[in-house]
Write an enzyme that holds these catalytic residues in place. Sequence first.
Site, short mmCIF file in Angstrom:
data_model
loop_
_atom_site.label_atom_id
_atom_site.label_comp_id
_atom_site.label_asym_id
_atom_site.label_seq_id
_atom_site.Cartn_x
_atom_site.Cartn_y
_atom_site.Cartn_z
N SER A 163 0.70 -1.36 -0.01
CA SER A 163 -0.12 -0.24 0.22
C SER A 163 0.82 0.91 -0.05
O SER A 163 0.20 2.35 0.01
CB SER A 163 -1.05 0.05 1.10
OG SER A 163 -0.47 -0.28 2.58
N HIS A 189 -0.53 6.56 6.65
CA HIS A 189 0.36 6.03 4.85
C HIS A 189 0.96 7.60 4.19
O HIS A 189 -0.45 8.34 4.34
CB HIS A 189 -0.20 5.45 4.26
CG HIS A 189 -0.98 3.84 3.79
ND1 HIS A 189 -1.46 3.03 5.05
CD2 HIS A 189 -0.29 2.98 2.63
CE1 HIS A 189 -1.75 1.87 5.43
NE2 HIS A 189 -0.41 1.40 4.45
#
Length: 317
Positions: free
Chosen positions: A54, A299
């Site tokens: 990711s 993230h």
Amino acid sequence: MLRPARPRPLPLARRLRNSTALAAVALGAALALTSTTAQAATAAPKHYVALGDSYAAGAGVPGQSAGLCLRSDHNYGHLVAAALKAGAYTDVTCAAAKVKAMTQPQYDAFIRVNDPQLDSVTGDTDLVTLGIGGNDLASSDLGLGELVATCIAGAVVNPLGTPCKDVYHHGYWDWNTWSWQYGNDDLAERITTTIAPQIATTLQQIHAKAPKAKVLLVGYPSVLPADGSKCVLRQPVTPGDVEYMHSVLDKLNAALRSTAAAGGATYVDTATPTLGHDVCSDDRWIEGALPGSPAVPFHPNATGEQVMADAMLAALR
């Protein structure tokens, strides 16, 4: 007999202007040579393949595609491909990917979300970037999500302790010494006994499929600060667990660096250029539990992906 008049010396100001002009010309020539050399060193790849999880996919960063893989058209792979003007670019990165996703199909809730990523590497591939390993810290398919959930849930019941560290490092109270002790560190062990060897094998497989390819092994950015106190009232994780998880990511990046060196790849340090822009920073390039800009929690956002891309381009020079 008249002697010819000696030429008058130029005024000081004019001499300085002339010297400055000459210096500027010389500097310009040097910069032009440096630029030409840099361009020659980063010639456009014929076929660039981006592999990874990711963080490589740019999960949550607009615009998104590839379903549950959460692949962004502004992830670092796309940015590098555009900067290098790659002849062909193949992005098979996918959220929640573990190292096994390099050679096996990836499933999410029994749904096939991605083919084996290494299938995209071919004999004409001359640039490969690989960002993988973080999800293998967890034993479940949730990957890094498992660690985040464990740390946040633990902070609810033990806000002053290190509940996440206690789970993975097997913390316990020793009545004999009247002190808190730790057993085996599961996360550190997985890095050395599972993640590093599997990635070493993956690098071998990449070289076998694309013998002429330049391979970059991309590290993880500075997700958390070294000083856990900086996260107080900013993220739902205890300061002690922030410091523990920071040390785990440091160990993971160190393992990636040594694995790259031994496996004929170039390690790309993304922790240093993102330092000070973690989830607890006032200027976040890595989003926290409640993202302030589009990105999956914990993230990189669009700026983080760009900074990581810049680090990769610098490694290619």
